[in-house]
Scaffold this active site. Sequence first.
Site, PDB file in Angstrom:
ATOM      1  N   LEU A   1       6.435   6.647  15.786  1.00 36.60           N
ATOM      2  CA  LEU A   1       7.512   7.264  16.551  1.00 36.60           C
ATOM      3  C   LEU A   1       7.265   7.238  18.054  1.00 36.60           C
ATOM      4  O   LEU A   1       7.699   8.128  18.779  1.00 36.60           O
ATOM      5  CB  LEU A   1       7.776   8.695  16.061  1.00 36.60           C
ATOM      6  CG  LEU A   1       8.274   8.816  14.619  1.00 36.60           C
ATOM      7  CD1 LEU A   1       8.521  10.268  14.261  1.00 36.60           C
ATOM      8  CD2 LEU A   1       9.538   8.005  14.416  1.00 36.60           C
TER       9      LEU A   1
ATOM     10  N   CYS B   1       6.238  -4.965   6.518  1.00 37.71           N
ATOM     11  CA  CYS B   1       6.578  -5.805   5.381  1.00 37.71           C
ATOM     12  C   CYS B   1       8.066  -6.142   5.398  1.00 37.71           C
ATOM     13  O   CYS B   1       8.909  -5.284   5.646  1.00 37.71           O
ATOM     14  CB  CYS B   1       6.214  -5.113   4.074  1.00 37.71           C
ATOM     15  SG  CYS B   1       4.431  -4.982   3.814  1.00 37.71           S
TER      16      CYS B   1
ATOM     17  N   SER C   1       3.264  -3.685  15.361  1.00 35.80           N
ATOM     18  CA  SER C   1       2.681  -3.156  14.135  1.00 35.80           C
ATOM     19  C   SER C   1       3.140  -3.972  12.935  1.00 35.80           C
ATOM     20  O   SER C   1       4.272  -4.473  12.918  1.00 35.80           O
ATOM     21  CB  SER C   1       3.106  -1.695  13.962  1.00 35.80           C
ATOM     22  OG  SER C   1       2.356  -1.061  12.951  1.00 35.80           O
ATOM     23  N   PRO C   2       2.306  -4.126  11.915  1.00 36.10           N
ATOM     24  CA  PRO C   2       2.721  -4.888  10.727  1.00 36.10           C
ATOM     25  C   PRO C   2       3.860  -4.188   9.995  1.00 36.10           C
ATOM     26  O   PRO C   2       3.839  -2.971   9.810  1.00 36.10           O
ATOM     27  CB  PRO C   2       1.455  -4.946   9.867  1.00 36.10           C
ATOM     28  CG  PRO C   2       0.606  -3.827  10.353  1.00 36.10           C
ATOM     29  CD  PRO C   2       0.920  -3.646  11.802  1.00 36.10           C
TER      30      PRO C   2
ATOM     31  N   TYR D   1      -2.819   2.501  -0.155  1.00 34.65           N
ATOM     32  CA  TYR D   1      -3.100   1.259  -0.859  1.00 34.65           C
ATOM     33  C   TYR D   1      -4.551   1.268  -1.343  1.00 34.65           C
ATOM     34  O   TYR D   1      -5.270   2.248  -1.172  1.00 34.65           O
ATOM     35  CB  TYR D   1      -2.747   0.068   0.024  1.00 34.65           C
ATOM     36  CG  TYR D   1      -1.259   0.033   0.334  1.00 34.65           C
ATOM     37  CD1 TYR D   1      -0.315   0.108  -0.698  1.00 34.65           C
ATOM     38  CD2 TYR D   1      -0.800  -0.011   1.636  1.00 34.65           C
ATOM     39  CE1 TYR D   1       1.049   0.114  -0.425  1.00 34.65           C
ATOM     40  CE2 TYR D   1       0.572  -0.005   1.912  1.00 34.65           C
ATOM     41  CZ  TYR D   1       1.484   0.065   0.873  1.00 34.65           C
ATOM     42  OH  TYR D   1       2.832   0.080   1.144  1.00 34.65           O
TER      43      TYR D   1
END
Length: 365
Positions: A307, A25, A22-23, A188
């Site tokens: 999770l 940051c 998963s991306p 976002y």
Amino acid sequence: MPALFEPLKLRSLELQHRGWLSPMCQYSCDPDAAPGVPHDWHLMHLGSFAAGGAALLVAEAAAVNAEGRISPRDTGLYNDAQAEAWERITSFVHRHGAAGAKIGAQLAHAGRKASTWWPFSGNHGTVPAADGGWNTVGPSAVAFDGFAVPEAMTTDQIRGVVADFAAAAVRAVDAGFDTVEIHGAHGYLLHQFQSPLTNLRDDEWGGDEAGRNRLMLAVVDAVRAVIPDSMPLLLRISATDWAEGGVDLAASLRLAREAAGRGVDLIDVSSGGAVAHQRITPGPGYQTGFSAAIRKEAGIPTGTVGLLTSAGQAEHAVATGQADAVLIARAALRDPHWWLRAAFELGHDIGWVPQYERALPRRAF
């Protein structure tokens, strides 16, 4: 063969299994010398997961323009220097990854949640201009909790963002990414337009559900038009805002059906992030029901996140039809070889990089 390790093909992209990264940051760019440019940290970070057996790595959010960065230390794909730096990373993943590793770009604009302090800065809220911050934009002049009030975007600004997503997608293709994901989740910009809690407009970009979805779908159309027809397009959404009056699963099902008809090949299903007063009760697999519903009722492949930390949990999600892929995040930070370990625990071999094969006879896991 365990369901988690069955191959998956999306358009012409062949993935050796359904365990993905998963991306996440990293907030690690140099905002002064090379804003938005990934460097050795990003190469090491993503390279470790490629060697660890992830079939697809979705790289961290890359902003489509400078004002779309979450923080001054976030990556971008809005200039050639950034694209060249990403190409070094995609090449490394392709050369050195186990399980035929592939890599995807996540294109994003943070909207009203841009220009924020990175998590380990010791500060919170909006970065002031004196410290490298900038004025933020959003669908409406409504601030996220503790952040600066954004400027409500004009029609020209909105259309400019659509063009920026398309331009970033072209750079992603040129940089060697195997797929592109549009970030329409977690509060976002695209999600801000989608949610009635954050979009108070009464023009064509707001008002009813069709208006609120217009920007997300315009971006889908623009990106699909510039990437190769053979390349799959992914869309990450928040299936629910976890708040009264916000996006719910029914609305996300309608969006997913529309996106599928416009050339999206997989919905990466997450949730939340639009408002600070959301009420979530997290637990293992707490989002898989959203993925399962979208997969079944919208008739489109889905990925699930949240999770899912063990091989057994990931296998169950795929084997029971809750998702076509499982994206691992924090568990991978704890163990960058999570996929090698999961394969071993499920009695499967996905192939190790030759530098690590000496560990195989001892079954180090």
